[in-house]
Design a protein around this motif. Structure first.
Motif, PDB file in Angstrom:
ATOM      1  N   PHE A 161       4.188  21.755 -14.534  1.00 27.46           N
ATOM      2  CA  PHE A 161       2.797  22.078 -14.244  1.00 27.46           C
ATOM      3  C   PHE A 161       2.497  21.711 -12.795  1.00 27.46           C
ATOM      4  CE2 PHE A 161      -1.844  21.833 -14.631  1.00 27.46           C
ATOM      5  CZ  PHE A 161      -2.092  22.889 -15.494  1.00 27.46           C
ATOM      6  N   GLN A 195       1.903  28.547  -4.617  1.00 28.29           N
ATOM      7  CA  GLN A 195       1.375  29.457  -5.642  1.00 28.29           C
ATOM      8  C   GLN A 195       2.385  30.548  -5.967  1.00 28.29           C
ATOM      9  OE1 GLN A 195      -2.624  30.999  -4.826  1.00 28.29           O
ATOM     10  NE2 GLN A 195      -2.949  29.202  -3.548  1.00 28.29           N
ATOM     11  N   SER A 231       2.729  26.976 -14.833  1.00 32.76           N
ATOM     12  CA  SER A 231       1.266  26.976 -14.889  1.00 32.76           C
ATOM     13  C   SER A 231       0.723  26.218 -13.682  1.00 32.76           C
ATOM     14  CB  SER A 231       0.783  26.305 -16.169  1.00 32.76           C
ATOM     15  OG  SER A 231       1.154  27.068 -17.296  1.00 32.76           O
ATOM     16  N   VAL A 291      -3.076  25.220 -11.513  1.00 34.27           N
ATOM     17  CA  VAL A 291      -4.537  25.192 -11.445  1.00 34.27           C
ATOM     18  C   VAL A 291      -4.940  24.567 -10.111  1.00 34.27           C
ATOM     19  CG1 VAL A 291      -4.873  25.022 -13.945  1.00 34.27           C
ATOM     20  CG2 VAL A 291      -4.736  22.929 -12.569  1.00 34.27           C
ATOM     21  N   HIS A 328      -1.527  24.524 -20.618  1.00 36.52           N
ATOM     22  CA  HIS A 328      -0.733  25.764 -20.571  1.00 36.52           C
ATOM     23  C   HIS A 328      -1.492  26.897 -21.256  1.00 36.52           C
ATOM     24  CE1 HIS A 328       2.845  24.264 -18.668  1.00 36.52           C
ATOM     25  NE2 HIS A 328       3.041  23.340 -19.597  1.00 36.52           N
ATOM     26  N   CYS A 378      -4.314  28.063 -19.004  1.00 32.85           N
ATOM     27  CA  CYS A 378      -3.797  28.901 -17.911  1.00 32.85           C
ATOM     28  C   CYS A 378      -3.439  30.299 -18.418  1.00 32.85           C
ATOM     29  CB  CYS A 378      -2.583  28.245 -17.259  1.00 32.85           C
ATOM     30  SG  CYS A 378      -3.010  26.808 -16.258  1.00 32.85           S
ATOM     31  N   GLU A 379      -2.832  30.346 -19.590  1.00 30.05           N
ATOM     32  CA  GLU A 379      -2.462  31.638 -20.173  1.00 30.05           C
ATOM     33  C   GLU A 379      -3.711  32.481 -20.447  1.00 30.05           C
ATOM     34  OE1 GLU A 379      -0.486  32.836 -24.339  1.00 30.05           O
ATOM     35  OE2 GLU A 379       0.705  31.425 -23.147  1.00 30.05           O
ATOM     36  N   SER A 418      -6.586  32.202 -18.933  1.00 33.05           N
ATOM     37  CA  SER A 418      -7.154  32.567 -17.635  1.00 33.05           C
ATOM     38  C   SER A 418      -6.420  33.760 -17.028  1.00 33.05           C
ATOM     39  CB  SER A 418      -7.099  31.374 -16.668  1.00 33.05           C
ATOM     40  OG  SER A 418      -7.907  30.327 -17.127  1.00 33.05           O
ATOM     41  N   ARG A 419      -5.093  33.750 -17.120  1.00 31.50           N
ATOM     42  CA  ARG A 419      -4.315  34.873 -16.585  1.00 31.50           C
ATOM     43  C   ARG A 419      -4.616  36.164 -17.332  1.00 31.50           C
ATOM     44  NH1 ARG A 419      -0.279  30.799 -16.247  1.00 31.50           N
ATOM     45  NH2 ARG A 419       0.578  31.467 -18.240  1.00 31.50           N
ATOM     46  N   TRP A 443      -5.831  34.069 -11.817  1.00 31.61           N
ATOM     47  CA  TRP A 443      -4.466  33.581 -11.634  1.00 31.61           C
ATOM     48  C   TRP A 443      -4.396  32.142 -11.166  1.00 31.61           C
ATOM     49  CZ3 TRP A 443      -0.800  36.365 -13.765  1.00 31.61           C
ATOM     50  CH2 TRP A 443      -1.089  37.707 -14.044  1.00 31.61           C
TER      51      TRP A 443
END
Length: 139
Positions: free
Chosen positions: A41, A64, A73, A75, A118, A121-122, A124-125, A130
């Motif tokens: 992460f 990034q 992942s 943030v 995780h 993040c998933e 959000s994607r 991103w």
């Protein structure tokens, strides 16, 4: 589900206690180069100087890109002061722009807070965010 900020704080504290935390842009870049599979992460912390620091912006872009290419992942947080409080002492404040959580060297492990991150993040994607921002809670 608990707030992403609380999950991030818990994951950072857990990784810190298990010596699985890498703090600093250059230190993080070294880990990503030497052992990219160990990175679980990534957190990018921005502050008011970020807009004026072109070198830091370039490093963030490269980090990034690396994370996206390697399914790590990632943030961002906008309160670098609070991030430094969570991951170390005041002396590390300048280095707290990038923090990596790595996997343990041996054996499987589970970190419920990291699993929640995780998933965050998933999700959000899936809505094309991103690099989602997380607000760290106050103590």
């Amino acid at each position: 589900m608990q707030s992403p900020g609380k999950s991030l704080t818990e994951a950072l504290l857990c990784a810190y206690s298990e010596d699985r935390l890498t703090v600093g842009v250059y230190e993080s870049a070294k880990i990503m180069t030497d052992d990219p599979d160990s990175v679980s992460f990534c957190v990018l912390a921005m502050d008011e100087d970020f807009q004026c620091d072109i070198a830091l912006q370039i490093h963030f872009t490269l980090i990034q890109s690396f994370c996206f290419d390697n399914d790590i992942s990632i943030v961002r947080v906008s309160d670098m002061q609070r991030m430094a409080e969570v991951v170390g002492d005041k002396a590390q404040l300048e280095d707290a722009h990038c923090v990596l959580i790595t996997s343990p060297a041996e054996g499987p492990w589970e970190d419920p807070a990291l699993e929640k991150l995780h998933l965050f993040c998933e999700e959000s994607r899936s809505v094309n965010d991103w690099l989602p921002e997380i607000i760290l809670p106050e103590r």
